[in-house]
Design an enzyme around this catalytic site. Structure first.
Site, PDB file in Angstrom:
ATOM      1  N   THR A 139       0.831  -1.206   0.000  1.00 53.77           N
ATOM      2  CA  THR A 139       0.000   0.000   0.000  1.00 53.77           C
ATOM      3  C   THR A 139       0.864   1.253   0.000  1.00 53.77           C
ATOM      4  O   THR A 139       1.998   1.239   0.501  1.00 53.77           O
ATOM      5  CB  THR A 139      -0.896  -0.011   1.265  1.00 53.77           C
ATOM      6  OG1 THR A 139      -1.381   1.308   1.507  1.00 53.77           O
ATOM      7  CG2 THR A 139      -0.135  -0.443   2.515  1.00 53.77           C
ATOM      8  N   LYS A 168       2.360  -3.359   7.358  1.00 52.74           N
ATOM      9  CA  LYS A 168       2.562  -3.566   5.919  1.00 52.74           C
ATOM     10  C   LYS A 168       4.012  -3.237   5.545  1.00 52.74           C
ATOM     11  O   LYS A 168       4.607  -3.886   4.685  1.00 52.74           O
ATOM     12  CB  LYS A 168       1.596  -2.694   5.104  1.00 52.74           C
ATOM     13  CG  LYS A 168       0.137  -3.076   5.206  1.00 52.74           C
ATOM     14  CD  LYS A 168      -0.196  -4.445   4.637  1.00 52.74           C
ATOM     15  CE  LYS A 168      -0.110  -4.537   3.136  1.00 52.74           C
ATOM     16  NZ  LYS A 168      -0.533  -5.877   2.640  1.00 52.74           N
TER      17      LYS A 168
HETATM   18  P1  NAD Z   1      -9.869  -7.063   2.829  1.00 52.60           P
HETATM   19  O1  NAD Z   1      -9.800  -6.779   4.282  1.00 52.60           O
HETATM   20  O2  NAD Z   1     -11.130  -6.767   2.091  1.00 52.60           O
HETATM   21  O3  NAD Z   1      -9.545  -8.609   2.558  1.00 52.60           O
HETATM   22  C1  NAD Z   1      -8.531  -9.284   3.235  1.00 52.60           C
HETATM   23  C2  NAD Z   1      -8.751 -10.782   3.002  1.00 52.60           C
HETATM   24  O4  NAD Z   1      -7.683 -11.487   3.655  1.00 52.60           O
HETATM   25  C3  NAD Z   1     -10.059 -11.319   3.593  1.00 52.60           C
HETATM   26  O5  NAD Z   1     -10.675 -12.185   2.681  1.00 52.60           O
HETATM   27  C4  NAD Z   1      -9.612 -12.082   4.848  1.00 52.60           C
HETATM   28  O6  NAD Z   1     -10.467 -13.152   5.194  1.00 52.60           O
HETATM   29  C5  NAD Z   1      -8.232 -12.565   4.405  1.00 52.60           C
HETATM   30  N1  NAD Z   1      -7.347 -12.840   5.540  1.00 52.60           N
HETATM   31  C6  NAD Z   1      -7.096 -12.043   6.607  1.00 52.60           C
HETATM   32  N2  NAD Z   1      -6.245 -12.648   7.452  1.00 52.60           N
HETATM   33  C7  NAD Z   1      -5.928 -13.847   6.888  1.00 52.60           C
HETATM   34  C8  NAD Z   1      -5.088 -14.918   7.273  1.00 52.60           C
HETATM   35  N3  NAD Z   1      -4.394 -14.873   8.427  1.00 52.60           N
HETATM   36  N4  NAD Z   1      -4.994 -15.996   6.476  1.00 52.60           N
HETATM   37  C9  NAD Z   1      -5.701 -16.060   5.311  1.00 52.60           C
HETATM   38  N5  NAD Z   1      -6.510 -15.066   4.895  1.00 52.60           N
HETATM   39  C10 NAD Z   1      -6.616 -13.976   5.680  1.00 52.60           C
HETATM   40  O7  NAD Z   1      -8.637  -6.298   2.205  1.00 52.60           O
HETATM   41  P2  NAD Z   1      -8.467  -5.624   0.766  1.00 52.60           P
HETATM   42  O8  NAD Z   1      -8.959  -4.242   0.834  1.00 52.60           O
HETATM   43  O9  NAD Z   1      -8.978  -6.550  -0.267  1.00 52.60           O
HETATM   44  O10 NAD Z   1      -6.886  -5.559   0.674  1.00 52.60           O
HETATM   45  C11 NAD Z   1      -6.142  -6.636   0.130  1.00 52.60           C
HETATM   46  C12 NAD Z   1      -4.671  -6.302   0.194  1.00 52.60           C
HETATM   47  O11 NAD Z   1      -4.409  -5.112  -0.536  1.00 52.60           O
HETATM   48  C13 NAD Z   1      -4.166  -6.053   1.611  1.00 52.60           C
HETATM   49  O12 NAD Z   1      -2.888  -6.643   1.728  1.00 52.60           O
HETATM   50  C14 NAD Z   1      -4.070  -4.544   1.703  1.00 52.60           C
HETATM   51  O13 NAD Z   1      -3.057  -4.165   2.592  1.00 52.60           O
HETATM   52  C15 NAD Z   1      -3.733  -4.171   0.279  1.00 52.60           C
HETATM   53  N6  NAD Z   1      -4.185  -2.851  -0.170  1.00 52.60           N
HETATM   54  C16 NAD Z   1      -5.490  -2.469  -0.012  1.00 52.60           C
HETATM   55  C17 NAD Z   1      -5.909  -1.230  -0.496  1.00 52.60           C
HETATM   56  C18 NAD Z   1      -7.349  -0.795  -0.384  1.00 52.60           C
HETATM   57  O14 NAD Z   1      -7.677   0.337  -0.760  1.00 52.60           O
HETATM   58  N7  NAD Z   1      -8.261  -1.647   0.068  1.00 52.60           N
HETATM   59  C19 NAD Z   1      -4.994  -0.391  -1.133  1.00 52.60           C
HETATM   60  C20 NAD Z   1      -3.666  -0.817  -1.278  1.00 52.60           C
HETATM   61  C21 NAD Z   1      -3.278  -2.057  -0.808  1.00 52.60           C
END
Ligand code: NAD
Ligand code: TYD
Length: 372
Positions: A139, A168
């Site tokens: 991120t 992160k």
């Molecule tokens: P989210 O919270 O919607 O989804 C996270 C998923 O990971 C869920 O399905 C959850 O069940 C799973 N999870 C959590 N802990 C786990 C574990 N220990 N083992 C297996 N699965 C596990 O998150 P998102 O918004 O889809 O983000 C996904 C990735 O992208 C993350 O790494 C986040 O840091 C990164 N990110 C998100 C954004 C954003 O705007 N949402 C922007 C940049 C980067």
């Protein structure tokens, strides 16, 4: 190609799975997700019927489960989306963020390294199976917070401020260390805020949509002047696919759409778009949980300024010129179109919202915002 997509039942991971299934024919995808409050099988319901997809419920920290997946399937790519992802929750309970985001990443790296290693080179570095790659989905928040000007480039020093962004950053550094120390083929992508379908309604845009439909107040932190750089989720998925296929080994790629918006402007735009939809398409009114009346209540008066988030980062803005220059990626969805598509999706998919916000969500909401 065989993909291990962790966190594939969450917002971006699920959109990525859908993107891959549409884009590539001859693939196999193993989704590993332990279905926390943020992960829902309903999000990939139709995809689960596709014979190219296999779902495994499990924790990325669990060496046995991850090892078993590598033993059963010839994994070529690991794309790690799995994470605790919400800043406000990280302020309440940092520990699980460190456990999942850092130790989970290290576990995936260790097991991928073990299965991908083919021997050693003359300097003692491990050598790897042809074509394999580990991609860490990171991120822009690892770069900290900007003032009114400037952009995050891949050279911007890491300066995380929240427990979420610190975890992160820790994960990114571990990935970098495996790239340097063991010469593992890795990439890190750092993306700005995503929006689009299947976004869990604890994050700003889906929370605002949900509250408007329920006639609830819209909590804006501080004075609403904080800036985020919004990218439509499918554009992010496309960028990740390109980095996997063409990214230079060991490189970091920033992903963002030059689309900075103040929170208050996002909230006002969401209100006016929903109000317009309700007037233009009366069939949408059936999703309103409040007596429709003349609909004049769908207005800026719903906005309520609440206490600011602790350590609230003021502004994020990505310079994506490296990925554009090297891989030819650029965002395709204009914000004006993406936000309309997103709001329409929520109006038409209230069953999904209800499914994912039953149970745990109610407790979280009441703790954060009271019964407003
Ligand atoms: P989210 O919270 O919607 O989804 C996270 C998923 O990971 C869920 O399905 C959850 O069940 C799973 N999870 C959590 N802990 C786990 C574990 N220990 N083992 C297996 N699965 C596990 O998150 P998102 O918004 O889809 O983000 C996904 C990735 O992208 C993350 O790494 C986040 O840091 C990164 N990110 C998100 C954004 C954003 O705007 N949402 C922007 C940049 C980067
Ligand atoms: P969020 O969607 O949680 O993403 P992030 O904190 O990772 O950027 O928040 C986006 C912005 O919206 C952030 O500046 C905090 C703000 N915000 C509110 O004003 N009210 C809310 O209820 C939420 C959840 C966020």
């Amino acid at each position: 190609m065989v993909y291990l997509v962790t966190g594939g039942a969450g917002f971006i991971g699920a959109n990525f799975v859908k993107y891959l299934l549409k884009k590539h024919n001859d693939i196999k995808i193993i989704v590993l997700d332990n279905l926390t409050y943020a992960g829902n099988l309903g999000t990939i319901k139709e995809d689960l019927e596709d014979p190219r997809l296999i779902f495994v419920k499990g924790d990325i920290k669990d060496p046995e489960i991850v090892n078993d997946i590598f033993e059963r399937y010839p994994i070529d790519y690991v794309v790690n989306f799995a994470a605790e992802s919400h800043v406000d929750r990280s302020i309440e309970n940092p520990q699980i963020f460190l456990e999942t985001n850092i130790l989970g990443t290290q576990n995936l790296l260790d097991i991928a390294k073990k299965h991908w290693s083919t021997g050693k080179d003359d300097k003692g570095y491990p050598t790897y199976k042809e074509g394999v790659k580990y991609l860490q989905v990171s991120t822009d928040e690892v770069y900290g917070s900007l003032g009114e000007t400037g952009y995050f480039t891949e050279e911007t020093p890491l300066d995380p401020r929240s427990p979420y962004s610190a975890s992160k950053t820790g994960a990114d550094l571990i990935v970098k260390a495996y790239g340097e120390t063991y010469k593992m083929p890795v990439n890190i992508t750092r993306c700005s805020n995503n929006y689009g379908p299947y976004h869990f309604p604890e994050k700003l845009i889906p929370l605002i949509i949900k509250n408007i439909l329920e006639g609830k107040q819209l909590p804006v932190y501080g004075d609403g002047s904080n800036v985020r750089d919004w990218l439509y989720v499918e554009d992010h998925c496309k960028a990740i696919d390109m980095v996997l296929l063409k990214g230079r080994k060991g490189e970091v790629y920033n992903i963002g759409g030059h689309n900075e918006k103040k929170n208050i402007d996002i909230v006002k735009l969401t209100i006016s778009t929903i109000s317009r939809f309700m007037k233009e398409k009366p069939e949408y009114r059936k999703v309103l949980k409040k007596e429709e009346g003349d609909l004049s209540w769908i207005c800026d008066e719903l906005i309520t300024y609440v206490s600011d988030r602790l350590g609230h980062d003021q502004r994020y803005a990505i310079d994506p010129s490296k990925i554009t220059r090297e891989l030819g990626w650029s965002p395709e969805t204009k914000f004006e179109d993406g936000i309309v598509k997103t709001i329409r999706w929520y109006l038409e998919n209230q069953d999904w919202v209800e499914e994912v916000t039953s149970g745990d969500y109610q407790k979280y909401y009441e703790k954060m915002y009271g019964s407003r």
